[in-house]
Every structure is written in structure tokens, then in C-alpha cells.
Design a protein around this motif. Structure first.
Motif, PDB file in Angstrom:
ATOM      1  N   ASP A  48       0.845  -1.319  -0.126  1.00 35.49           N
ATOM      2  CA  ASP A  48       0.002   0.009   0.194  1.00 35.49           C
ATOM      3  C   ASP A  48       0.900   1.387   0.008  1.00 35.49           C
ATOM      4  N   LYS A  49       1.865   1.307   0.685  1.00 33.12           N
ATOM      5  CA  LYS A  49       2.989   2.325   0.736  1.00 33.12           C
ATOM      6  C   LYS A  49       4.188   2.261   0.446  1.00 33.12           C
ATOM      7  N   ASP A  50       4.541   3.052  -0.401  1.00 34.41           N
ATOM      8  CA  ASP A  50       6.266   3.112  -0.978  1.00 34.41           C
ATOM      9  C   ASP A  50       7.003   3.991  -0.197  1.00 34.41           C
ATOM     10  N   PRO A  51       7.957   3.443   0.619  1.00 36.36           N
ATOM     11  CA  PRO A  51       9.071   4.343   1.654  1.00 36.36           C
ATOM     12  C   PRO A  51       9.893   5.151   0.588  1.00 36.36           C
ATOM     13  N   LEU A  52       9.842   4.665  -0.709  1.00 34.62           N
ATOM     14  CA  LEU A  52      11.029   5.349  -1.413  1.00 34.62           C
ATOM     15  C   LEU A  52      10.534   6.538  -2.168  1.00 34.62           C
ATOM     16  N   THR A  53      11.765   7.513  -2.239  1.00 33.09           N
ATOM     17  CA  THR A  53      11.440   8.840  -3.115  1.00 33.09           C
ATOM     18  C   THR A  53      12.284   8.747  -4.400  1.00 33.09           C
ATOM     19  N   TYR A  54      11.495   9.150  -5.347  1.00 34.74           N
ATOM     20  CA  TYR A  54      12.233   9.052  -6.711  1.00 34.74           C
ATOM     21  C   TYR A  54      12.570  10.649  -7.071  1.00 34.74           C
ATOM     22  N   GLU A  55      13.315  10.653  -8.202  1.00 32.67           N
ATOM     23  CA  GLU A  55      13.797  11.835  -8.953  1.00 32.67           C
ATOM     24  C   GLU A  55      12.618  12.356  -9.691  1.00 32.67           C
ATOM     25  N   LYS A  56      11.335  11.873  -9.896  1.00 33.33           N
ATOM     26  CA  LYS A  56      10.397  12.307 -10.699  1.00 33.33           C
ATOM     27  C   LYS A  56       9.100  11.263 -10.689  1.00 33.33           C
ATOM     28  N   PRO A  57       8.094  11.603 -10.890  1.00 34.03           N
ATOM     29  CA  PRO A  57       6.907  10.780 -10.583  1.00 34.03           C
ATOM     30  C   PRO A  57       7.174   9.635 -11.373  1.00 34.03           C
ATOM     31  N   LEU A  58       6.696   8.678 -11.012  1.00 34.67           N
ATOM     32  CA  LEU A  58       7.108   7.154 -11.819  1.00 34.67           C
ATOM     33  C   LEU A  58       6.022   6.936 -13.066  1.00 34.67           C
ATOM     34  N   PRO A  59       6.612   7.000 -14.339  1.00 34.61           N
ATOM     35  CA  PRO A  59       5.758   6.956 -15.474  1.00 34.61           C
ATOM     36  C   PRO A  59       4.956   5.666 -15.575  1.00 34.61           C
ATOM     37  N   LEU A  60       4.073   5.383 -14.723  1.00 35.37           N
ATOM     38  CA  LEU A  60       3.361   3.973 -14.780  1.00 35.37           C
ATOM     39  C   LEU A  60       2.494   3.956 -16.001  1.00 35.37           C
ATOM     40  N   GLU A  61       2.315   5.050 -16.730  1.00 34.19           N
ATOM     41  CA  GLU A  61       1.457   4.855 -17.896  1.00 34.19           C
ATOM     42  C   GLU A  61       2.261   3.899 -18.838  1.00 34.19           C
ATOM     43  N   LEU A  62       3.527   3.793 -18.609  1.00 33.15           N
ATOM     44  CA  LEU A  62       4.236   3.044 -19.552  1.00 33.15           C
ATOM     45  C   LEU A  62       3.993   1.630 -19.392  1.00 33.15           C
ATOM     46  N   LEU A  63       3.528   1.260 -18.391  1.00 35.45           N
ATOM     47  CA  LEU A  63       3.101  -0.413 -17.996  1.00 35.45           C
ATOM     48  C   LEU A  63       1.845  -0.737 -18.661  1.00 35.45           C
ATOM     49  N   ASP A  64       1.827  -2.043 -18.888  1.00 32.99           N
ATOM     50  CA  ASP A  64       0.365  -2.849 -19.367  1.00 32.99           C
ATOM     51  C   ASP A  64      -0.478  -2.217 -18.509  1.00 32.99           C
TER      52      ASP A  64
ATOM     53  N   GLY B 251      23.350   7.672  -6.969  1.00 31.16           N
ATOM     54  CA  GLY B 251      23.052   7.000  -8.198  1.00 31.16           C
ATOM     55  C   GLY B 251      23.233   5.294  -8.141  1.00 31.16           C
ATOM     56  N   LEU B 252      23.257   4.781  -6.777  1.00 33.71           N
ATOM     57  CA  LEU B 252      23.296   3.294  -6.646  1.00 33.71           C
ATOM     58  C   LEU B 252      21.916   2.636  -7.206  1.00 33.71           C
ATOM     59  N   PHE B 253      20.705   3.369  -6.770  1.00 27.61           N
ATOM     60  CA  PHE B 253      19.403   2.588  -6.912  1.00 27.61           C
ATOM     61  C   PHE B 253      18.627   3.137  -7.801  1.00 27.61           C
ATOM     62  N   ALA B 254      17.813   2.629  -8.769  1.00 30.93           N
ATOM     63  CA  ALA B 254      17.199   2.743  -9.580  1.00 30.93           C
ATOM     64  C   ALA B 254      15.644   1.831  -9.741  1.00 30.93           C
ATOM     65  N   ARG B 255      14.673   2.316 -10.208  1.00 32.01           N
ATOM     66  CA  ARG B 255      13.450   1.432 -10.485  1.00 32.01           C
ATOM     67  C   ARG B 255      13.326   1.360 -11.820  1.00 32.01           C
ATOM     68  N   THR B 256      13.205   0.211 -12.404  1.00 27.86           N
ATOM     69  CA  THR B 256      12.751   0.240 -14.166  1.00 27.86           C
ATOM     70  C   THR B 256      11.312   0.222 -14.180  1.00 27.86           C
ATOM     71  N   VAL B 257      10.996   1.050 -14.906  1.00 24.89           N
ATOM     72  CA  VAL B 257       9.477   1.122 -15.140  1.00 24.89           C
ATOM     73  C   VAL B 257       9.323   1.354 -16.973  1.00 24.89           C
ATOM     74  N   GLY B 258       8.747   0.380 -17.459  1.00 28.91           N
ATOM     75  CA  GLY B 258       8.851   0.155 -18.844  1.00 28.91           C
ATOM     76  C   GLY B 258      10.117   0.142 -19.220  1.00 28.91           C
ATOM     77  N   PRO B 259      10.495   0.938 -20.344  1.00 26.21           N
ATOM     78  CA  PRO B 259      11.903   1.280 -20.886  1.00 26.21           C
ATOM     79  C   PRO B 259      12.633   2.214 -19.886  1.00 26.21           C
ATOM     80  N   GLU B 260      12.169   3.036 -18.922  1.00 25.20           N
ATOM     81  CA  GLU B 260      12.809   3.881 -18.257  1.00 25.20           C
ATOM     82  C   GLU B 260      13.419   3.527 -17.034  1.00 25.20           C
ATOM     83  N   HIS B 261      14.521   4.038 -16.517  1.00 20.79           N
ATOM     84  CA  HIS B 261      15.092   3.720 -15.322  1.00 20.79           C
ATOM     85  C   HIS B 261      15.063   5.116 -14.434  1.00 20.79           C
ATOM     86  N   VAL B 262      14.133   4.989 -13.268  1.00 27.14           N
ATOM     87  CA  VAL B 262      13.995   6.093 -12.700  1.00 27.14           C
ATOM     88  C   VAL B 262      14.774   6.308 -11.209  1.00 27.14           C
ATOM     89  N   ARG B 263      15.913   7.154 -11.081  1.00 27.49           N
ATOM     90  CA  ARG B 263      16.468   6.973  -9.779  1.00 27.49           C
ATOM     91  C   ARG B 263      15.885   7.088  -8.637  1.00 27.49           C
TER      92      ARG B 263
END
Length: 646
Positions: free
Chosen positions: A37-53, A378-390
Motif C-alpha cells: 500500500d505504501k512506498d517508502p522510496l522517493t524518486y527523482e520524478k513521478p513514476l511513469p506508470l502509464e508506460l506499463l501494460d 545513483g546506486l538505486f533505480a527502479r525500472t518502469v517500462g523502458p525507463e530507469h527512474v533514480r
């Protein structure tokens, strides 16, 4: 054919009587786990979830396998599907039907880890019509694999029951081999005969051919009701040497149990097994495990402990212990901070230099500060579709403890989570004057205890130099709760531009600006290593490096040397002979080296013939310098150096 949506007929599936399809559909379920339900992580920008199926971004559950009903409130899946929920950040597994209804698991009735089966009940039974069972399937007949293929819903695919093959260890039963297509999500689903009766539980996809594995239903029905059976062959190794243990993880505990109690019982057994394996692998050839045995001597009697990046002590295939050297990559941070990163076997080893604008009080005591610095590198990044979000912040760790290793060093142990990947980040952090030495591993949530135990054991085989400016040392030494015993015995007294005095149990050194400048940003590096000491090995200071400023060519070095044992080769005896007889470069004569001028001499506590410990004092100046000037500086250094051991 997709269960739960339009049933699209195929030539293969057409041979399965259409009247059986509703029953198969009703009795087959996805095994799912709720997305956090909750994500403890903070990202460099909003996750581009629209890229997911669409299904990936809208489904509130992860799909992890398949299960099916075989009786009144009696369900079956693969053991490894259930165990995906062990310590998972996604919560405990549940069943989901074709209409999207989710049912919590109640009690575990049967469990056999080696046969990879589990039978269980649900808290609220939807009471589907169960699948009929055939315990005498006919080989070379058409079969149907029913399962949640790659998380896209339950599908039916056809093939042949081709053969039986003995289980790999002792041939106690036979796996069914079949050619119907199977994907990872098929695990735990039913394998049906042409009459729609279940003949096996789909377990594994073949790695090299389209012949997959299933467990015969007879094995499921014959499994004991009152005990969970654990009997699985596992290998165990540590990164410090090539020793491998191959043992069986065995145990039992009573059933039925609720799912949380079942996981707790399993965890207790598995963690105890890990600790036993760890103890046994270190006890194997214990007389050859560093620092014991002749294979350790070459490392113990060498000047090798000056390393800013943590290095692992490992054993070669010839039995010699050495410091592993790895390629390092530097990630710059603001305000003179940086993170040096290297790989040592399967572990990350790192040196974090604290940014100048990060207060010491927060740096060592607030793990959020450390986690944010690691993320900013820059050690950690989340892959969302083709993008890697720091990832820019890890948030609060789920655990923050202290481990005291065999050398009495105090490691801060922090664990953060990546909930989207069901992964834990485990970091062992050793406080240093200028920051941290660290070892880190990414571990699946269910395998985190094993990974943390490995890191804990390896702390006894890690070495790093303690380095920092005089200002950093002054702040560091105030934090007595962070200090290992060997550092607590170090006393540093500094009056900038006037005097410096360093006292340790083994040597003291004192000087004034007549020798070298003494400023807040002057650099003091103290190699700490494993010291041979009259028949035992301890951990402590082996000398120091001092530089008024990192950019200057003028500096001093003091290092401890121990009389080598006769078992080492002639080069060690020759080196020792040079020291005690003051032969080059230890004869107090200036010489040119690398564009600088150096001069060196030994320092003993007593008589040459009796001492087994000799300290060497080096003084270096930039460019070409005359002998009398270099000798004057060396004499000042030797005057302020006192050796307290023989």
C-alpha cells in the motif's frame, strides 16, 4: 483458452469436453500477493506508470502461481509457490478466482519441501466443485497444463505425458514429464488427463527443452497429514574461500498450522540450519582459516593494511590468504563527499566520504541520512517500462542494529526495502573518521537472513584504513559508542599550528610544525590490521601516514614490522635483516624516488638482538633536497617516536 474471460477455442483444447470447462475454471485459482500500500522510496520524478501494460498498473495484486481444489475446503499448490510468501514484502499469498474474488489461506494441512507440495484450506471457502483425481495416468496420452501463465490469467495448453524420471537424489519417486507448454506462473497448477481429471501438480519448466515436470497426485494424497516434511539438499559457501558444504536441510514440525504460524515454524528451522552451516564451514579445516595456519603468514608479515577501500581477506586455491583487489568506481557527492564502490565476489564493498555539510551527529546516528547519501550516489533505480527512474531516498530502514565482530569492531547494520521488487538492501557499516566502510548485498526478502548471516561472518575478514582530517578525527573520537576497543585506546591531542601528539598502546608520536604543518585539514591515516603479537593475532594500529594537506609532497610514514617466522621464504628474512642492520633504504641517507626525496630509519624499543618488533620511520619531501635537511627532519621524527613494545 483464458479462464475468466472469453473462452477462445483451439484445435488442441477442442478435444477436452466442453462440459468440463466450467468445472476446471471454477476449481483453478491464481495464487496472488497484495502489492504494498505504501512506498517508502522517493524518486527523482513521478513514476511513469502509464508506460506499463494496463493490467500491470491497475492490478492490486502480484500473480505468483496457480492452485486448485481437490476436495471440500482442500486446495493444492506447489510448495515453492507458497514459500514465495515467506517474509515477503508483498504479504502472505492468497487465492483469486476468475471473478477477482480473493480468499485468504487458513491452515496448512500438508507440506513436503522436497516433493514441492502443499495442501491447505481457506479462511472463507468459495466451495467450488473440486477436480476429480486420477492416480493411475496412462503414459503417451494427451494431457492439459492448466495454470496462470506469466500472470496473464489462467490458461489451458495441451501436450503429451511422455515419460517418468526418478527424482534426482535417491530415486524415491518419479517425476512426470510432459510436453504441454508451461510458463513460470503455471507452478502449482493441475495437469489434467483427457477426461479433465487431475493427474499431477505442475512444478518446473525444463531449462533446455519443452519437457516439463509434474508431481503425481498419488504423492500428494499419500503425503503425511500431521507433519511438515523438510528434506532438501542445499549447498553452502562463503566468499572468502572455495570450500563448499553440500548438506540436507531436514526437519519436521506439526501440522495443521495457520499460515503465519507455519512460516514462523519454518523460519525457526531454516535460520538454525543457516547458523549450523556457517559454523561448520568455518570449522572445516579450522587450523587453516585466517589468521591460523602457515597460509596466513605471508599476509600477516607483510605491509599490506594501508587500504582506503574495504578489502576482503580471501584464500587462494593454493591455501594462501591475501587481500582481494577489485576495480573501483567513484560516485561524486556534493561538498567533497564521494562513494567508492567495488565488487568483492557477490558483495558490494564501499567507502563513503561524508560530505562536509553533513553534521557528524546526524551522519552516524540517523540511518536516513546514510540511506539518502547512498541513494544520491545513483546506486538505486527502479525500472518502469523502458525507463530507469533514480531512487533519491530509501526512507527509514526496517531494522537498525549493531554487530560486534571478532576484532571488536562495531558495525552498524541497516536494512532497507525495495517493496516493488520484494527485495531487501542489507548494509554493514563500519564508522570511520571520514565516513563509513561498508559491505552491502541485495537479497530477496525470503533469503535475507541467509544473506545477512554471510555478511556478518565476512566482517571478520574485512580490513580498511582509518583516515580523515585532524578535524574529522577529533569529532570521530568523541563518539565513543562507535569506537572499537583498539581505537578507544588511541589518544590524539592537537593544538593547531603548535603541536600534535598521538598515543597508542604500542607506539607514540609527537611533533611540532618544525616537522610538518598542523592544521584542521591536515590528513592523518591510521592503518589498522591483524598484528602478530607473541604467538597470537590481534587487531590494532600498525602505524600512521601524516600529510599536512593531501596535495603536498611532504609527509611522514610510520609502520610496524614483526620478525618473520622461518617458514616464510628468504625475501622476508632479507627484509628483516635490512631493518635491524640499517641497510638501504634504512640507513638515514636521503635518496630520490618518484620525483621526491625520501629518508628512512628503523626505531626499536630496546636492543637489536632482542627485539622482535621494529618500527620504520619515513620522511618525504617534494623535489630534490639536500642530505642535511632531510636528516634534520628525520631526527625530529625519530625524537618524537616512542616504541612501547619489543
Amino acid at each position: 483458452m483464458v479462464v475468466g474471460s472469453a473462452w477462445v477455442g483451439t484445435a488442441c483444447a477442442a478435444s477436452l469436453d466442453a462440459s468440463l470447462l466450467p468445472r476446471i475454471q471454477g476449481a483453478t485459482f491464481e495464487v496472488v500477493a497484495a502489492k504494498p500500500d505504501k512506498d517508502p522510496l522517493t524518486y527523482e520524478k513521478p513514476l511513469p506508470l502509464e508506460l506499463l501494460d494496463y493490467q500491470d498498473r491497475t492490478d492490486k495484486y502480484f500473480s505468483i502461481g496457480t492452485a486448485f481444489a481437490i476436495g471440500k475446503n482442500r486446495y493444492v499448490t506447489a510448495g515453492h509457490v507458497l514459500m514465495a510468501g515467506l517474509d515477503s514484502l508483498w504479504g502472505q499469498p492468497s487465492l483469486r478466482d476468475a471473478k477477482g474474488n480473493v480468499y485468504a489461506i487458513d491452515k496448512i494441512e500438508k507440506f513436503d519441501l522436497r516433493r514441492d507440495l502443499v495442501v491447505f484450506s481457506l479462511v472463507k471457502d468459495p466451495a467450488p466443485e473440486p477436480l476429480e483425481i486420477n492416480t493411475s495416468p496412462v503414459m503417451n496420452q494427451e494431457v492439459y497444463a492448466v495454470g496462470n501463465a506469466l500472470g496473464t490469467g489462467v490458461v489451458i495448453r495441451d501436450g503429451l505425458y511422455t515419460s517418468d524420471t526418478p527424482e534426482q537424489e535417491q530415486g524415491q519417486w518419479k517425476w512426470m514429464r510432459f510436453s504441454a507448454a508451461a510458463s513460470p506462473g503455471n507452478s502449482g497448477g493441475p495437469l489434467l488427463d483427457k477426461d479433465g481429471k487431475v493427474i499431477g501438480v505442475v512444478l518446473m519448466k525444463s531449462a533446455n527443452e519443452n519437457l516439463n515436470y509434474a508431481l503425481q497426485m498419488k504423492e500428494v494424497l499419500d503425503a503425511p497429514e500431521k507433519n511438515a516434511v523438510i528434506d532438501s539438499r542445499l549447498s553452502y559457501r562463503l566468499d572468502i574461500f572455495d570450500t563448499t558444504l553440500s548438506n540436507s536441510f531436514k526437519g519436521t514440525f506439526p501440522l495443521p498450522q495457520t499460515l503465519p504460524d507455519f512460516f514462523a515454524s519454518y523460519t525457526k528451522l531454516f535460520n538454525a540450519y543457516v547458523e549450523t552451516q556457517l559454523k561448520d564451514i568455518l570449522a572445516k579445516d579450522a587450523d587453516r582459516v585466517f589468521p591460523r595456519g602457515e597460509g596466513s603468514d605471508r599476509l600477516l608479515y607483510n605491509e599490506v593494511w594501508s587500504n582506503m577501500l574495504p578489502r576482503m581477506i580471501v584464500r587462494s586455491n593454493t591455501g594462501e590468504w591475501f587481500l582481494q583487489s577489485n576495480t573501483t568506481k567513484r560516485q561524486s557527492l556534493s561538498n567533497n563527499g564521494y562513494l567508492d564502490v567495488s565488487m568483492a565476489q557477490s558483495k558490494f564493498v564501499m567507502h563513503l566520504r561524508r560530505p562536509d555539510n553533513t553534521p557528524v551527529a546526524n551522519f552516524y546516528t540517523d540511518p536516513v541520512v546514510l540511506g539518502d547519501l547512498l541513494a544520491k550516489s545513483g546506486l538505486f533505480a527502479r525500472t518502469v517500462g523502458p525507463e530507469h527512474v533514480r531512487i533519491t531516498s530509501l526512507g527509514k530502514p526496517i531494522s537498525d542494529t549493531v554487530h560486534v565482530d571478532g576484532w571488536k569492531r562495531r558495525w552498524q547494520v541497516r536494512t532497507w526495502t525495495l517493496p516493488y521488487d520484494d527485495t531487501k538492501i542489507i548494509v554493514y557499516c563500519l564508522p570511520l573518521p571520514d565516513g563509513y566502510a561498508m559491505s552491502m548485498v541485495f537479497a530477496s526478502a525470503g533469503g535475507a537472513y541467509d544473506s545477512a548471516a554471510d555478511l556478518r561472518a565476512i566482517t571478520d575478514f574485512m580490513t580498511v584504513e582509518y583516515d580523515g582530517s585532524l578535524a574529522q578525527w577529533a569529532e570521530f573520537l568523541k563518539n565513543t559508542s562507535l569506537l572499537p576497543d583498539a581505537i578507544k585506546d588511541v589518544h590524539l591531542d592537537v593544538t593547531y599550528q603548535k603541536s600534535l601528539s598521538l598515543r597508542t598502546p604500542r607506539f607514540n608520536v609527537a611533533f611540532t610544525p618544525d616537522l610538518l604543518g598542523i592544521e584542521p585539514d591536515s590528513q592523518l591515516s591510521m592503518p589498522l590490521g591483524m598484528l602478530p603479537d607473541h604467538g597470537k593475532v590481534i587487531w590494532g594500529p600498525v602505524g600512521l601516514h601524516y600529510n599536512p594537506r593531501r596535495s603536498e609532497s611532504n609527509y611522514l610514514v610510520i609502520y610496524r614490522n614483526v620478525k618473520p617466522p622461518a617458514s616464510l621464504d628468504e625475501s622476508y628474512a632479507s627484509y628483516w635483516d635490512k631493518l635491524i642492520n640499517r641497510r638501504h633504504p634504512y640507513e638515514s641517507q636521503a635518496y630520490a624516488a618518484d620525483g621526491n626525496t625520501k629518508i628512512a630509519a628503523p626505531k626499536l624499543a630496546g636492543d637489536v638482538g632482542k627485539d622482535t618488533v621494529v618500527y620504520t620511520a619515513f620522511f618525504t619531501m617534494g623535489g630534490t633536497q639536500p642530505q642535511d635537511k632531510m636528516k634534520t627532519q628525520l631526527d625530529l621524527l625519530l625524537k618524537g617516536l616512542q616504541v612501547n613494545e619489543h
